[in-house]
Design a protein around this motif. Structure first.
Motif, PDB file in Angstrom:
ATOM      1  N   VAL A  85      46.056  44.710  36.347  1.00  0.00           N
ATOM      2  CA  VAL A  85      46.200  44.527  34.901  1.00  0.00           C
ATOM      3  C   VAL A  85      47.211  43.402  34.710  1.00  0.00           C
ATOM      4  O   VAL A  85      48.390  43.566  35.005  1.00  0.00           O
ATOM      5  CB  VAL A  85      46.688  45.805  34.206  1.00  0.00           C
ATOM      6  CG1 VAL A  85      46.791  45.590  32.699  1.00  0.00           C
ATOM      7  CG2 VAL A  85      45.751  46.972  34.519  1.00  0.00           C
ATOM      8  N   CYS A  94      38.980  51.406  37.821  1.00  0.00           N
ATOM      9  CA  CYS A  94      37.954  51.353  36.774  1.00  0.00           C
ATOM     10  C   CYS A  94      36.954  52.494  36.874  1.00  0.00           C
ATOM     11  O   CYS A  94      36.217  52.742  35.908  1.00  0.00           O
ATOM     12  CB  CYS A  94      37.211  50.024  36.833  1.00  0.00           C
ATOM     13  SG  CYS A  94      38.238  48.567  36.600  1.00  0.00           S
ATOM     14  N   MET A 105      44.455  53.157  29.374  1.00  0.00           N
ATOM     15  CA  MET A 105      43.731  51.919  29.091  1.00  0.00           C
ATOM     16  C   MET A 105      42.642  52.210  28.068  1.00  0.00           C
ATOM     17  O   MET A 105      41.824  53.121  28.258  1.00  0.00           O
ATOM     18  CB  MET A 105      43.113  51.361  30.365  1.00  0.00           C
ATOM     19  CG  MET A 105      42.277  50.112  30.162  1.00  0.00           C
ATOM     20  SD  MET A 105      43.250  48.703  29.580  1.00  0.00           S
ATOM     21  CE  MET A 105      44.191  48.336  31.068  1.00  0.00           C
ATOM     22  N   TRP A 110      39.447  46.974  27.425  1.00  0.00           N
ATOM     23  CA  TRP A 110      39.157  46.493  28.782  1.00  0.00           C
ATOM     24  C   TRP A 110      37.749  45.928  28.859  1.00  0.00           C
ATOM     25  O   TRP A 110      37.497  44.950  29.556  1.00  0.00           O
ATOM     26  CB  TRP A 110      39.342  47.631  29.775  1.00  0.00           C
ATOM     27  CG  TRP A 110      39.261  47.210  31.209  1.00  0.00           C
ATOM     28  CD1 TRP A 110      38.185  47.367  32.055  1.00  0.00           C
ATOM     29  CD2 TRP A 110      40.267  46.554  31.979  1.00  0.00           C
ATOM     30  NE1 TRP A 110      38.468  46.865  33.298  1.00  0.00           N
ATOM     31  CE2 TRP A 110      39.740  46.351  33.280  1.00  0.00           C
ATOM     32  CE3 TRP A 110      41.557  46.113  31.711  1.00  0.00           C
ATOM     33  CZ2 TRP A 110      40.467  45.731  34.297  1.00  0.00           C
ATOM     34  CZ3 TRP A 110      42.284  45.507  32.719  1.00  0.00           C
ATOM     35  CH2 TRP A 110      41.745  45.312  33.991  1.00  0.00           C
ATOM     36  N   TRP A 302      39.472  37.005  31.703  1.00  0.00           N
ATOM     37  CA  TRP A 302      39.296  37.901  32.847  1.00  0.00           C
ATOM     38  C   TRP A 302      39.779  37.279  34.160  1.00  0.00           C
ATOM     39  O   TRP A 302      39.800  37.957  35.185  1.00  0.00           O
ATOM     40  CB  TRP A 302      37.832  38.293  33.028  1.00  0.00           C
ATOM     41  CG  TRP A 302      37.088  38.859  31.863  1.00  0.00           C
ATOM     42  CD1 TRP A 302      35.735  38.773  31.642  1.00  0.00           C
ATOM     43  CD2 TRP A 302      37.597  39.646  30.775  1.00  0.00           C
ATOM     44  NE1 TRP A 302      35.377  39.427  30.492  1.00  0.00           N
ATOM     45  CE2 TRP A 302      36.514  39.970  29.932  1.00  0.00           C
ATOM     46  CE3 TRP A 302      38.873  40.087  30.425  1.00  0.00           C
ATOM     47  CZ2 TRP A 302      36.659  40.721  28.775  1.00  0.00           C
ATOM     48  CZ3 TRP A 302      39.027  40.836  29.250  1.00  0.00           C
ATOM     49  CH2 TRP A 302      37.930  41.151  28.450  1.00  0.00           C
ATOM     50  N   ARG A 305      42.307  38.992  36.398  1.00  0.00           N
ATOM     51  CA  ARG A 305      41.904  40.265  37.003  1.00  0.00           C
ATOM     52  C   ARG A 305      41.423  40.069  38.442  1.00  0.00           C
ATOM     53  O   ARG A 305      41.410  41.017  39.230  1.00  0.00           O
ATOM     54  CB  ARG A 305      40.781  40.911  36.189  1.00  0.00           C
ATOM     55  CG  ARG A 305      41.169  41.325  34.791  1.00  0.00           C
ATOM     56  CD  ARG A 305      40.000  41.985  34.051  1.00  0.00           C
ATOM     57  NE  ARG A 305      40.359  42.358  32.690  1.00  0.00           N
ATOM     58  CZ  ARG A 305      39.556  42.993  31.847  1.00  0.00           C
ATOM     59  NH1 ARG A 305      38.326  43.314  32.246  1.00  0.00           N
ATOM     60  NH2 ARG A 305      39.967  43.309  30.623  1.00  0.00           N
TER      61      ARG A 305
END
Length: 352
Positions: A85, A94, A105, A110, A302, A305
């Motif tokens: 994160v 996830c 989250m 997300w 993203w 990540r």
């Protein structure tokens, strides 16, 4: 969905129209695995079919989100099993939807993209998801299946019955999930006695689903990924060359996201490349993105990540982290990489 998965080799996926559609999603049903044990699944093996590619990484959270949004991983942001994160120093799981220290989250933060189920509902279809009760309301379910009418069903008999009830109620898009084949593959290996028993259950479930469909329906059987049986394991937590300069070790055993300490990315890349030479593709974040590993485009939001280094075995190697993930380190079967056994999944079709 066509934009997200496509056929093997990049051939566009074209589906014929149907009044009602049932998607039977079998976790871990790789096309090569099914082909190798066709005798254990006579019904599935009798169906007309094509081969799809799962996308990278070949893992459940990524593939479910591709199917659920019609987007590639670089667009929907579910780029691996465990991801950093940005700005927190934490890894986010996830699948289990967990963060350390009791942090939470927001699924819509997300994964903000609208889902195919929301679009189906707006188009007047009854979008239904039939799956075990334990997944209802979870973070992953909310991220991937927003817009569905969730129908909890734990046993095979209940799932078949709930699918048939939903399909008879009018124009419908019904997804039904089965996860025990994947679980058996992880623990005992694909091709094992327990895995073959689960494959037979999947085959019988598909047959029963098809036989009970109303006229004008289509049943599609597909999967999120395949699997390999590991013949070698490297403990990334105990090899000095793989720990130096590493702040966080994410991803999973066949698709590692390696997050470097500030200023250490180049050294980490070189050390991982040298240590895994002849066993894995090891690239920088930029190389992975520019090579299209996550699709044609990765959203700027993203990028952080993704690991500074991405390590993906092409032999039957698992890069384990037993201190952080004890159970995963004990697995026999793994997935996530870009080998044919992990990437290729079937798309089988039955119509009434």
């Amino acid at each position: 969905m066509a934009a997200a998965v496509g056929g093997a080799g990049g051939v566009p996926l074209v589906l014929e129209p149907a009044d009602r559609v049932c998607l039977f999603l079998v976790d871990g049903l790789g096309a090569e695995l099914l082909r190798a044990h066709a005798e254990a699944a006579p019904f599935l093996s009798s169906l007309a079919g094509r081969t799809l590619t799962a996308g990278f990484p070949a893992t459940t959270v990524t593939s479910l989100c591709s199917l659920g949004t019609g987007l590639t991983p670089g667009e929907h942001g579910m780029l691996g099993l465990t991801l950093a994160v940005p700005g927190t120093g934490h890894l986010f799981n996830c699948l289990r939807w967990t963060l350390p220290g009791g942090l939470t989250m927001d699924p819509e933060q997300w994964q903000p993209a609208p889902t195919v189920y929301q679009r189906a509902t707006r188009a007047g279809l009854d979008a239904v998801y039939v799956a075990p009760a334990e997944f209802e309301g979870s973070g992953l379910t909310t991220a991937v299946y927003r817009g569905v009418r969730y129908v909890a069903a734990d046993t095979v008999d209940d799932r078949v019955a709930r699918v048939h009830e939903s399909m008879r109620q009018g124009a419908a898009y019904v997804t039904v999930y089965y996860g025990d084949l994947d679980a058996a593959g992880h623990m005992t290996g694909w091709g094992s006695e327990e895995w073959l028993r689960q494959l037979a259950i999947v085959d019988e479930m598909a047959r029963r689903l098809a036989e009970g469909l109303p006229s004008g329906s289509a049943l599609y059987v597909t999967a999120d990924h395949g699997m390999i049986n590991a013949t070698e394991k490297i403990d990334a937590e105990s090899v000095p060359e793989l720990t130096a300069g590493v702040a966080l070790l994410g991803g999973e055993a066949r698709a590692r996201h390696v997050y470097a300490e500030p200023g250490a990315a180049r050294d980490v890349l070189e050390a991982w490349r040298e240590t895994l030479r002849g066993k894995a593709w090891v690239v920088s974040r930029r190389e992975a993105v520019e090579s299209g590993w996550f699709g044609p485009r990765v959203r700027d939001a993203w990028l952080a990540r993704i690991g500074d280094v991405v390590a993906v075995p092409y032999t039957d190697l698992a890069i384990i982290a037993p201190a952080r993930h004890r159970i995963e380190a004990l697995f026999t079967g793994y997935h996530g990489s870009m080998t044919a056994a992990e990437q290729y999944v079937p798309l089988l079709e039955a119509r009434t």
